[in-house]
Motif scaffolding. Structure first.
Motif, PDB file in Angstrom:
ATOM      1  N   ALA A  95      -7.175   3.560   0.015  1.00  0.00           N
ATOM      2  CA  ALA A  95      -8.173   4.543  -0.425  1.00  0.00           C
ATOM      3  C   ALA A  95      -7.584   5.955  -0.415  1.00  0.00           C
ATOM      4  CB  ALA A  95      -9.405   4.487   0.477  1.00  0.00           C
ATOM      5  N   LEU A  96      -6.790   6.271   0.603  1.00  0.00           N
ATOM      6  CA  LEU A  96      -6.161   7.594   0.674  1.00  0.00           C
ATOM      7  C   LEU A  96      -5.211   7.798  -0.505  1.00  0.00           C
ATOM      8  CD1 LEU A  96      -5.515  10.263   2.195  1.00  0.00           C
ATOM      9  CD2 LEU A  96      -3.709   8.980   3.374  1.00  0.00           C
ATOM     10  N   TYR A  97      -4.319   6.850  -0.735  1.00  0.00           N
ATOM     11  CA  TYR A  97      -3.366   6.978  -1.833  1.00  0.00           C
ATOM     12  C   TYR A  97      -4.075   7.035  -3.186  1.00  0.00           C
ATOM     13  CZ  TYR A  97       0.976   6.516   0.841  1.00  0.00           C
ATOM     14  OH  TYR A  97       2.037   6.745   1.675  1.00  0.00           O
ATOM     15  N   ASP A  98      -5.089   6.193  -3.375  1.00  0.00           N
ATOM     16  CA  ASP A  98      -5.837   6.204  -4.634  1.00  0.00           C
ATOM     17  C   ASP A  98      -6.556   7.535  -4.837  1.00  0.00           C
ATOM     18  OD1 ASP A  98      -5.067   3.657  -5.399  1.00  0.00           O
ATOM     19  OD2 ASP A  98      -6.881   2.693  -4.594  1.00  0.00           O
ATOM     20  N   SER A  99      -7.037   8.139  -3.758  1.00  0.00           N
ATOM     21  CA  SER A  99      -7.808   9.383  -3.870  1.00  0.00           C
ATOM     22  C   SER A  99      -6.981  10.547  -4.393  1.00  0.00           C
ATOM     23  CB  SER A  99      -8.431   9.755  -2.521  1.00  0.00           C
ATOM     24  OG  SER A  99      -7.455  10.274  -1.627  1.00  0.00           O
ATOM     25  N   VAL A 100      -5.660  10.451  -4.252  1.00  0.00           N
ATOM     26  CA  VAL A 100      -4.797  11.527  -4.762  1.00  0.00           C
ATOM     27  C   VAL A 100      -3.998  11.079  -5.991  1.00  0.00           C
ATOM     28  CG1 VAL A 100      -4.639  12.765  -2.576  1.00  0.00           C
ATOM     29  CG2 VAL A 100      -2.975  10.977  -3.077  1.00  0.00           C
ATOM     30  N   GLY A 101      -4.390   9.914  -6.540  1.00  0.00           N
ATOM     31  CA  GLY A 101      -3.773   9.463  -7.781  1.00  0.00           C
ATOM     32  C   GLY A 101      -2.436   8.768  -7.617  1.00  0.00           C
ATOM     33  N   TRP A 102      -2.075   8.371  -6.401  1.00  0.00           N
ATOM     34  CA  TRP A 102      -0.792   7.695  -6.181  1.00  0.00           C
ATOM     35  C   TRP A 102      -0.949   6.194  -6.377  1.00  0.00           C
ATOM     36  CZ3 TRP A 102       1.077  10.455  -1.086  1.00  0.00           C
ATOM     37  CH2 TRP A 102       1.360  11.786  -1.377  1.00  0.00           C
ATOM     38  N   THR A 103      -1.490   5.810  -7.509  1.00  0.00           N
ATOM     39  CA  THR A 103      -1.800   4.407  -7.764  1.00  0.00           C
ATOM     40  C   THR A 103      -0.547   3.553  -7.950  1.00  0.00           C
ATOM     41  OG1 THR A 103      -2.091   4.934 -10.104  1.00  0.00           O
ATOM     42  CG2 THR A 103      -4.075   4.900  -8.721  1.00  0.00           C
ATOM     43  N   ALA A 104       0.583   4.155  -8.265  1.00  0.00           N
ATOM     44  CA  ALA A 104       1.819   3.385  -8.377  1.00  0.00           C
ATOM     45  C   ALA A 104       2.153   2.712  -7.047  1.00  0.00           C
ATOM     46  CB  ALA A 104       2.966   4.288  -8.819  1.00  0.00           C
ATOM     47  N   TYR A 105       1.761   3.336  -5.945  1.00  0.00           N
ATOM     48  CA  TYR A 105       2.017   2.770  -4.624  1.00  0.00           C
ATOM     49  C   TYR A 105       1.006   1.686  -4.273  1.00  0.00           C
ATOM     50  CZ  TYR A 105       5.146   6.717  -3.929  1.00  0.00           C
ATOM     51  OH  TYR A 105       6.153   7.630  -4.051  1.00  0.00           O
ATOM     52  N   THR A 106      -0.205   1.799  -4.759  1.00  0.00           N
ATOM     53  CA  THR A 106      -1.252   0.857  -4.354  1.00  0.00           C
ATOM     54  C   THR A 106      -1.331  -0.371  -5.256  1.00  0.00           C
ATOM     55  OG1 THR A 106      -2.944   2.112  -5.553  1.00  0.00           O
ATOM     56  CG2 THR A 106      -2.644   2.619  -3.222  1.00  0.00           C
TER      57      THR A 106
END
Length: 62
Positions: A19-30
């Protein structure tokens, strides 16, 4: 209030991290959450910031 603390990576919740990574747009990691979790587990130290108990940020050293 924001609380900053060093946490063991096994105490981090995968859903919270995603949720933290997605909230800042780092979807490549998730998109490969298992790899992200392994990377965090392989860290020398993980420092987290929590606001009202909710994960608000993290930093890691390798």
């Amino acid at each position: 209030m924001i609380t900053v603390a060093a946490e063991n990576t096994d105490s981090l919740d995968e859903g919270e991290v995603a949720a933290l990574y997605d909230s800042v747009g780092w979807t490549a990691y998730t998109t490969d959450l298992a790899s992200l979790v392994r990377a965090l587990a392989g860290s020398h130290r993980v420092v987290t910031a929590r606001k009202e108990g909710r994960l608000a940020g993290l930093a890691r050293s390798v």
